[in-house]
Design a protein around this motif. Sequence first.
Motif, PDB file in Angstrom:
ATOM      1  N   GLU A  76      25.066  54.350  77.391  1.00 30.69           N
ATOM      2  CA  GLU A  76      25.985  55.445  77.720  1.00 30.69           C
ATOM      3  C   GLU A  76      27.436  54.974  77.706  1.00 30.69           C
ATOM      4  O   GLU A  76      28.348  55.771  77.534  1.00 30.69           O
ATOM      5  CB  GLU A  76      25.642  56.018  79.091  1.00 30.69           C
ATOM      6  N   VAL A  77      27.645  53.659  77.928  1.00 33.68           N
ATOM      7  CA  VAL A  77      28.983  53.085  77.988  1.00 33.68           C
ATOM      8  C   VAL A  77      29.028  51.852  77.100  1.00 33.68           C
ATOM      9  O   VAL A  77      28.119  51.022  77.128  1.00 33.68           O
ATOM     10  CB  VAL A  77      29.341  52.686  79.446  1.00 33.68           C
ATOM     11  N   CYS A  78      30.089  51.702  76.314  1.00 29.59           N
ATOM     12  CA  CYS A  78      30.239  50.536  75.441  1.00 29.59           C
ATOM     13  C   CYS A  78      30.472  49.288  76.292  1.00 29.59           C
ATOM     14  O   CYS A  78      31.382  49.274  77.124  1.00 29.59           O
ATOM     15  CB  CYS A  78      31.402  50.748  74.481  1.00 29.59           C
ATOM     16  N   PRO A  79      29.676  48.218  76.076  1.00 32.00           N
ATOM     17  CA  PRO A  79      29.865  46.999  76.864  1.00 32.00           C
ATOM     18  C   PRO A  79      31.115  46.218  76.449  1.00 32.00           C
ATOM     19  O   PRO A  79      31.548  45.326  77.156  1.00 32.00           O
ATOM     20  CB  PRO A  79      28.591  46.192  76.572  1.00 32.00           C
ATOM     21  N   ILE A  80      31.711  46.575  75.322  1.00 30.97           N
ATOM     22  CA  ILE A  80      32.902  45.872  74.840  1.00 30.97           C
ATOM     23  C   ILE A  80      34.182  46.506  75.369  1.00 30.97           C
ATOM     24  O   ILE A  80      35.037  45.834  75.934  1.00 30.97           O
ATOM     25  CB  ILE A  80      32.932  45.833  73.289  1.00 30.97           C
ATOM     26  N   CYS A  81      34.318  47.834  75.187  1.00 30.93           N
ATOM     27  CA  CYS A  81      35.586  48.488  75.550  1.00 30.93           C
ATOM     28  C   CYS A  81      35.472  49.483  76.709  1.00 30.93           C
ATOM     29  O   CYS A  81      36.478  49.994  77.181  1.00 30.93           O
ATOM     30  CB  CYS A  81      36.188  49.182  74.328  1.00 30.93           C
ATOM     31  N   GLY A  82      34.254  49.788  77.153  1.00 28.38           N
ATOM     32  CA  GLY A  82      34.069  50.703  78.267  1.00 28.38           C
ATOM     33  C   GLY A  82      34.101  52.183  77.901  1.00 28.38           C
ATOM     34  O   GLY A  82      33.980  53.043  78.762  1.00 28.38           O
ATOM     35  N   SER A  83      34.234  52.494  76.618  1.00 30.27           N
ATOM     36  CA  SER A  83      34.281  53.890  76.178  1.00 30.27           C
ATOM     37  C   SER A  83      32.922  54.559  76.377  1.00 30.27           C
ATOM     38  O   SER A  83      31.877  53.916  76.295  1.00 30.27           O
ATOM     39  CB  SER A  83      34.670  53.947  74.704  1.00 30.27           C
ATOM     40  N   LYS A  84      32.965  55.869  76.600  1.00 35.28           N
ATOM     41  CA  LYS A  84      31.743  56.657  76.676  1.00 35.28           C
ATOM     42  C   LYS A  84      31.538  57.479  75.408  1.00 35.28           C
ATOM     43  O   LYS A  84      30.640  58.318  75.348  1.00 35.28           O
ATOM     44  CB  LYS A  84      31.777  57.572  77.902  1.00 35.28           C
ATOM     45  N   ASP A  85      32.338  57.210  74.397  1.00 32.06           N
ATOM     46  CA  ASP A  85      32.252  57.928  73.116  1.00 32.06           C
ATOM     47  C   ASP A  85      31.235  57.213  72.222  1.00 32.06           C
ATOM     48  O   ASP A  85      31.582  56.512  71.278  1.00 32.06           O
ATOM     49  CB  ASP A  85      33.624  57.991  72.451  1.00 32.06           C
ATOM     50  N   ILE A  86      29.953  57.375  72.558  1.00 30.21           N
ATOM     51  CA  ILE A  86      28.854  56.697  71.877  1.00 30.21           C
ATOM     52  C   ILE A  86      28.045  57.723  71.086  1.00 30.21           C
ATOM     53  O   ILE A  86      27.674  58.763  71.623  1.00 30.21           O
ATOM     54  CB  ILE A  86      27.915  55.992  72.880  1.00 30.21           C
ATOM     55  N   VAL A  87      27.771  57.426  69.832  1.00 25.96           N
ATOM     56  CA  VAL A  87      26.948  58.297  69.001  1.00 25.96           C
ATOM     57  C   VAL A  87      25.729  57.521  68.523  1.00 25.96           C
ATOM     58  O   VAL A  87      25.715  56.294  68.506  1.00 25.96           O
ATOM     59  CB  VAL A  87      27.738  58.853  67.780  1.00 25.96           C
ATOM     60  N   THR A  88      24.694  58.242  68.135  1.00 26.00           N
ATOM     61  CA  THR A  88      23.484  57.621  67.611  1.00 26.00           C
ATOM     62  C   THR A  88      23.748  57.095  66.206  1.00 26.00           C
ATOM     63  O   THR A  88      24.388  57.756  65.397  1.00 26.00           O
ATOM     64  CB  THR A  88      22.332  58.639  67.584  1.00 26.00           C
ATOM     65  N   LYS A  89      23.247  55.905  65.939  1.00 30.54           N
ATOM     66  CA  LYS A  89      23.423  55.278  64.632  1.00 30.54           C
ATOM     67  C   LYS A  89      22.073  54.785  64.126  1.00 30.54           C
ATOM     68  O   LYS A  89      21.342  54.109  64.855  1.00 30.54           O
ATOM     69  CB  LYS A  89      24.389  54.093  64.729  1.00 30.54           C
ATOM     70  N   GLN A  90      21.751  55.132  62.890  1.00 27.44           N
ATOM     71  CA  GLN A  90      20.554  54.603  62.234  1.00 27.44           C
ATOM     72  C   GLN A  90      20.848  53.158  61.848  1.00 27.44           C
ATOM     73  O   GLN A  90      21.809  52.893  61.126  1.00 27.44           O
ATOM     74  CB  GLN A  90      20.238  55.426  60.984  1.00 27.44           C
ATOM     75  N   LEU A  91      20.060  52.229  62.334  1.00 30.99           N
ATOM     76  CA  LEU A  91      20.275  50.818  62.034  1.00 30.99           C
ATOM     77  C   LEU A  91      19.515  50.420  60.768  1.00 30.99           C
ATOM     78  O   LEU A  91      18.483  51.012  60.448  1.00 30.99           O
ATOM     79  CB  LEU A  91      19.827  49.961  63.214  1.00 30.99           C
ATOM     80  N   PRO A  92      20.008  49.409  60.066  1.00 30.85           N
ATOM     81  CA  PRO A  92      19.297  48.935  58.869  1.00 30.85           C
ATOM     82  C   PRO A  92      17.914  48.413  59.237  1.00 30.85           C
ATOM     83  O   PRO A  92      17.706  47.891  60.334  1.00 30.85           O
ATOM     84  CB  PRO A  92      20.165  47.787  58.353  1.00 30.85           C
ATOM     85  N   ARG A  93      16.977  48.525  58.333  1.00 33.84           N
ATOM     86  CA  ARG A  93      15.608  48.083  58.578  1.00 33.84           C
ATOM     87  C   ARG A  93      15.357  46.673  58.037  1.00 33.84           C
ATOM     88  O   ARG A  93      14.245  46.172  58.094  1.00 33.84           O
ATOM     89  CB  ARG A  93      14.630  49.069  57.953  1.00 33.84           C
ATOM     90  N   ARG A  94      16.395  46.055  57.521  1.00 31.39           N
ATOM     91  CA  ARG A  94      16.264  44.690  56.993  1.00 31.39           C
ATOM     92  C   ARG A  94      17.264  43.764  57.665  1.00 31.39           C
ATOM     93  O   ARG A  94      18.322  44.189  58.098  1.00 31.39           O
ATOM     94  CB  ARG A  94      16.506  44.674  55.484  1.00 31.39           C
TER      95      ARG A  94
END
Length: 137
Positions: free
Chosen positions: A38-56
């Motif tokens: 819910e919160v970015c561990p790097i910058c503290g932002s709550k502007d997080i969206v779902t991202k499809q990660l690579p499968r390789r």
Amino acid sequence: MWAYWLSVPAHWRELPARYRLEGGLCRSCGHTMLPKGEVCPICGSKDIVTKQLPRRGKVISYSVIWNAPRGYEYYTPYIVALIELEDGTRLMSQLTDVETSQVTEGMEVEMVLRKVRVSGESGIIAYAYKFRPLLKK
């Protein structure tokens, strides 16, 4: 990793992330995380969206588990690896379809789904991602 003694609603809520290898992307700083938070561990932002990660990806480091926790004794030995995906995201995952002597750092791998556990005699069958050596064509 996910808890495998899930209620039915919790099981269904987690399916997209578990089966599609989805993480989170911070739109403020560009950090990718798995699992999506819910919160970015790097910058503290709550502007997080779902991202499809690579499968390789590739194996960065690994360990062979000979003395497994209760409930996993049947699966020993098994391999747990630090995987770096093609986009640089890193995650821990079990390797499958490979002998312990064949694993090397830098080995290319791809995500696959495997049955992990059954919750009770007639319970939910839990699947999760694992990684196997990339099949060369």
